[in-house]
Design an enzyme around this catalytic site. Structure first.
Site, PDB file in Angstrom:
ATOM      1  CB  SER A  98       3.149 -21.690   9.610  1.00  0.00           C
ATOM      2  OG  SER A  98       2.740 -20.756   8.622  1.00  0.00           O
ATOM      3  CB  SER A  99       0.133 -18.569  13.087  1.00  0.00           C
ATOM      4  OG  SER A  99       0.852 -17.340  13.095  1.00  0.00           O
ATOM      5  CB  SER A 100      -3.917 -17.065   9.816  1.00  0.00           C
ATOM      6  OG  SER A 100      -4.585 -15.945   9.272  1.00  0.00           O
TER       7      SER A 100
END
Length: 389
Positions: A98-100
Site C-alpha cells: 500500500s502506498s500514497s
C-alpha cells in the site's frame, strides 16, 4: 502542529508547471488538503540492498516529515500486507502493498476524470485516503464513495479523512465488485491496476459516465490508463490515454515465477530463431502488447553462475514457456507447453512494427458483458479479444 500551507501552495505550483493540475477547483483542493495527515503512522523510504527504512510521523524531525510528505514521490505505507512504519525500527525487506501515490499521478488521473459539480464518484482502492480527500473537497463528501480491500488500510484512511474534516463513505470490501448500494455513479476511478475493467464497474456507471483505470496485465510496467465512456446499451468505449503503473488489485496479483527454471523449461516442443529480439519486452509498449497477446504470461530475467543473461516468458497456469538464448545479436527461442507464447507475442510485435510502432495512446478499447476488445486501427493482426467468461 506545523502549518504546511506554504508547502501545499508550492506543491500546487509544481503540479501546474508539470501540466497535470489544470483547473482552479482542483488547485484549491491541493492547497486545502494536508497530505501529511494521510501518511500516519509513517512511511518506508528506499534503503540500500533493496530494503526499506521506516520513518514515523512522531519520530521524525518535523521539518524532515514535512519535506517527505510534500516530496514528488510515491510513499510506501505498508509492507507485505501488514507491516507499518511504527512496527519497525530498522530497515526491513519486503514488498510494498500500500502506498500514497505521487501527487503528479494522482492529480493527472483526477483531472482526466472530468468530474463536475454534483457528480457521484466511486473510487476503487482507498489507500492512504489522500485522493479521496481531494475529491471530497472538490465534490462534497456525500458524493464520494471509496472502497478498500484491506481492513487495516481502510481504517487508517477513514481516520485520516475524519481528521481532515471529511466524513465520507469509506467501505471495506472487494473493489472489483464495485459498491452497488450507492450506484449508479457518474465517475469510477481505480487507484490500483486491473487485468481488465470489471463489468461490474460498467454496470454501476450511468450512461455517459466515465470509468478510468490502469489496465493491461500484471507486470509492474507495460500497462496503460484506460478512459472509457459507458453507453446506453451497457457497453463502454474509449482508449488508452497514456502510460500508467499502479500496484495490482490484490485478488489479481500474480505470484512471481519461482523454483527451478531449468526444470520448467526442460522439455521444448520447438526451437527456432526469433524474428524480433526478446529484449523488446523491456520497453513499455512492447510489454503492453505482450500482455494483450499472452494474458497470464510473465517476463522473467535470470543469469547463469558465470553471469550469462537468460530470458524467459512463462505462464505457470498454462504450463507453457518460451526460453531465449543469445548468440551475438541473434536470439533463439525454445517453446514448450500447450501455448506457443512467443508465437503469439511475436506476431503482435511484428504487426505493431509494420504499422509504424504507434504509441500506447493509439489503443482503443471496447467493453461488453462478454468480452474486452483492444485494437490499433483496423489491422486484424492488431486486435485482441479477451473473453470474460
Amino acid at each position: 502542529m506545523t502549518d504546511t500551507a506554504p508547502e501545499r501552495r508550492a506543491l500546487a505550483d509544481r503540479l501546474e508547471k508539470a501540466g497535470v493540475l489544470r483547473t482552479p477547483r482542483w488547485r484549491a483542493a491541493v492547497e486545502a488538503v494536508p497530505r501529511e495527515l494521510f501518511l500516519r503512522p509513517g512511511v518506508f523510504l528506499p534503503a540500500e540492498g533493496g530494503r526499506w527504512r521506516p520513518v514515523t510521523a512522531g519520530g521524525a524531525d518535523p521539518a524532515e516529515w514535512v519535506r517527505i510528505a510534500y516530496s514528488d514521490q510515491s510513499l510506501t505505507t505498508q509492507i507485505d500486507g501488514h507491516l507499518t512504519a511504527d512496527q519497525a525500527s530498522d530497515p526491513v525487506a519486503g514488498s510494498p502493498t500500500s502506498s500514497s501515490t505521487t501527487p503528479v499521478t494522482v492529480l493527472d488521473m483526477i483531472e482526466h476524470l472530468d468530474a463536475e459539480d454534483g457528480h457521484h464518484v466511486l473510487e476503487i482502492g482507498t489507500g492512504s485516503g489522500y485522493s479521496s480527500a481531494l475529491m471530497c473537497h472538490r465534490l462534497g463528501e456525500d458524493n464520494v464513495t471509496t472502497i478498500e480491500t484491506d481492513p487495516a488500510v481502510a481504517a487508517r484512511a477513514d481516520a485520516a479523512l475524519e481528521s481532515a474534516g471529511f466524513s465520507t463513505w469509506t467501505m471495506t470490501g472487494d473493489g472489483l465488485l464495485g459498491h452497488p448500494r450507492r450506484a449508479p455513479y457518474d465517475r469510477v476511478i481505480a487507484t490500483c491496476a486491473v487485468r481488465r475493467i470489471p463489468y461490474a464497474w460498467i454496470r454501476q456507471t450511468r450512461p455517459g459516465g466515465i470509468v478510468l483505470a490502469t489496465v493491461g496485465g500484471t507486470w509492474s510496467y507495460g500497462t496503460g490508463l484506460a478512459k472509457v465512456t459507458v453507453g446506453q446499451d451497457g457497453t463502454a468505449e474509449g482508449r488508452i490515454i497514456g502510460r500508467s503503473s499502479f500496484m495490482q488489485a490484490r485478488s489479481q496479483a500474480a505470484a512471481p515465477v519461482s523454483g527451478d527454471l531449468s526444470a520448467r523449461t526442460a522439455y521444448a516442443d520447438s526451437e527456432r530463431p526469433t524474428k524480433v529480439p526478446p529484449l523488446l519486452l523491456e520497453e513499455w509498449m512492447p510489454a503492453f502488447l505482450a500482455q494483450l497477446a499472452a494474458p497470464g504470461a510473465q517476463f522473467v530475467r535470470a543469469a547463469t553462475s558465470d553471469g550469462a543473461q537468460l530470458l524467459f516468458v512463462c505462464d505457470p497456469e498454462r504450463e507453457s514457456f518460451a526460453a531465449f538464448t543469445r548468440d551475438g545479436e541473434d536470439w533463439t527461442v525454445r517453446q514448450g507447453g500447450p501455448m506457443a507464447l512467443w508465437d503469439d507475442i511475436e506476431r503482435s510485435l511484428t504487426a505493431w512494427q509494420d504499422a509504424g510502432s504507434p504509441d500506447i495512446t493509439a489503443v482503443h478499447l471496447h467493453i461488453t458483458a462478454d468480452a474486452h476488445t483492444y485494437r490499433i486501427g483496423d489491422n486484424p493482426a492488431l486486435r485482441w479479444q479477451h473473453s470474460v467468461r
